[in-house]
Design an enzyme around this catalytic site. Sequence first.
Site, PDB file in Angstrom:
ATOM      1  N   ASN A 397       1.941  12.656  13.449  1.00 46.31           N
ATOM      2  CA  ASN A 397       2.393  14.181  13.544  1.00 46.31           C
ATOM      3  C   ASN A 397       2.882  14.387  12.057  1.00 46.31           C
ATOM      4  OD1 ASN A 397       3.409  16.514  14.055  1.00 46.31           O
ATOM      5  ND2 ASN A 397       4.638  16.123  15.688  1.00 46.31           N
ATOM      6  N   ASP A 398       4.226  13.652  11.860  1.00 49.74           N
ATOM      7  CA  ASP A 398       4.859  14.269  10.474  1.00 49.74           C
ATOM      8  C   ASP A 398       3.949  13.775   9.374  1.00 49.74           C
ATOM      9  OD1 ASP A 398       7.022  15.136  11.939  1.00 49.74           O
ATOM     10  OD2 ASP A 398       8.060  13.562  12.066  1.00 49.74           O
ATOM     11  N   THR A 399       3.460  12.780   9.232  1.00 49.07           N
ATOM     12  CA  THR A 399       2.605  12.154   8.198  1.00 49.07           C
ATOM     13  C   THR A 399       1.543  13.145   7.890  1.00 49.07           C
ATOM     14  OG1 THR A 399       1.424  10.860   9.330  1.00 49.07           O
ATOM     15  CG2 THR A 399       3.508  10.035   8.464  1.00 49.07           C
ATOM     16  N   TYR A 436       9.207  12.980  15.013  1.00 49.20           N
ATOM     17  CA  TYR A 436      10.233  12.456  14.615  1.00 49.20           C
ATOM     18  C   TYR A 436      11.371  13.395  13.720  1.00 49.20           C
ATOM     19  CZ  TYR A 436      14.231   9.905  12.861  1.00 49.20           C
ATOM     20  OH  TYR A 436      15.414   9.325  12.740  1.00 49.20           O
ATOM     21  N   ALA A 437      10.900  13.882  12.774  1.00 48.17           N
ATOM     22  CA  ALA A 437      11.527  14.918  11.964  1.00 48.17           C
ATOM     23  C   ALA A 437      12.046  16.260  12.767  1.00 48.17           C
ATOM     24  CB  ALA A 437      10.619  15.398  10.709  1.00 48.17           C
TER      25      ALA A 437
END
Lengths: 470, 105
Positions: A397-399, A436-437
Amino acid sequence: MDKAIWDIGYLIASILFILGLKKLGHPRTAPTGNLYGAMGMLVAIIVTIAQMEFKVIDNFILIGAGLAIGGLIGYVMAARVQMTGIPEMVALFNGFGGAASALVAASEVFRRINQNDLPENLDLYVAWIAIGLSTLVGWMTLTGSLLAMMKLKGGVEIFGKWYRTPTWGPVWLNYVKGLFLIGIVGLIYMSIEEPGNQDYVIGIIVLSCILGILFVLPIGGADMPVVVSLLNSLSGIAAAFTGFIIGNNVLIIAGSMVGAAGLILTNIMCKAMNRQLIDVLFKSFGGSDKQQVTRTKIGSDPDEVAMICDGISKCVIVPGYGMAVSQCQHQVREFADILEANGCEVKYGIHPVAGRMPGHMNVLLAEANVPYEKLIEMDDINSEIGECDVALVVGANDTVNPAARSDKGPLAGMPIINVDKARVVVMVKRSLSVGYAGVDNDLFYEDNTMMLFGDGKKMMTELISSMKEL
Amino acid sequence: MEPITGGSILIVLITVFVLAIFLGFELITKVPPTLHTPLMSGANAISGITVVGALILLQDTPYTNPGFAAWLAFAALVLATINVVGGFAVTNRMLNMIAGKRGRK
């Protein structure tokens, strides 16, 4: 024979450690490096045992038993651990290393106090400062590593009930940590003033254990690799202090070298995540104020995706932590095999911090027999992603969040894999929830993004069967 | 020649300590992300060198009356050995997995 002769053995061990550590940093020489390290350790242990004069035969039995028990447990743990469990295992071993140094310090101080064999003047200062610091760093490493291990797992099971590992850290906690540190330094000072009193040492042990927990508590799961790496550095430093306690060179060399190298590695890992070490350690990140997801997106079904994937010529697969959790690396590979059988070129785009450990994805995909040369690092895959027909994102997701290219929010400036440049993006994910962010991902709502909602293994299996039915 | 005594030994040890720190800083420069975890794990195994400290103490410390100190050293020995053996073994497994596939292409 002069005792100094044995020190040559320790010198050889130190050289092997230096070469080993050096070689571990390069892909081709890494296995040799590990072997050198192990040989160095063997030399150091043999030299230590060979120069012993056994007055008490029972101690010899204890030594043999300790080595046998430890060796057996360590070997079995390392041989049986699942590839996804390796980050936790590294954290656990690290904690053991720190605890061992701290226990050596405790053993020495209690022996001296019990036998009333207290050093004087300079020797007292050296011994007691080294004991204090080794105790501080060692116990901190143990409790910090245990908490880090639980955070990597996401929770802990107590009496069959699952508890999520908490992440909690208001700003004032940093001052509490500072107070603890001052308290410990004060106790070390007092223990030197009154060296025969073991209460001070016990006080240092207790405070250090608590400090280790407070240190890791505010740091979120995704930053754990950095924390484990830093704790690894600390356990090296603890070993070096232990070297001062017993006046042994090889402990000092190996320990401080690992400490320094660990610090550099920690820094390299921070850079890959575009984070500052100080921010990771003292600014609680991603734990609180998560963005609320307000938008919706209609999920696609595997048949639709299979049709899109039929007849494409280039596909990039971007795995993330979700792949590790659902253990679907074999299904991912099978899917890639089907595409390749249809003449499609498949590559894997690996973000440097995908998963819970750097290199996590590489290890998992290697386990699924994906050839190494198909794993492409972020910068290289980004340059060819525009040519891709399909980007399949499995549990990341964040990446891949385009918000990172803007200059606002917690992700700002983090390097990402630009999957949105591909013609179609397929995301396998359990829900639209934030990563996570704690940042919502615009990519989900794009018209050319197809969401496959569900567990990675289940969705990939369904996708594979849909592909076969075409 | 003057025999090396307390203070001089301390200076030697501190010299070794400081130089080894500098050495450690120089050793690791550019590491590809694939190797971050194995390198961490391998370095971690090396920090199990404290096993030597546990061995030396266990030899010197009587295990009875009061045996507390000796049992602490024994616990240190067990934990350090787990760290060493487990650390090198798990690093080896990881590296075989990464490097092995490459060799087979």
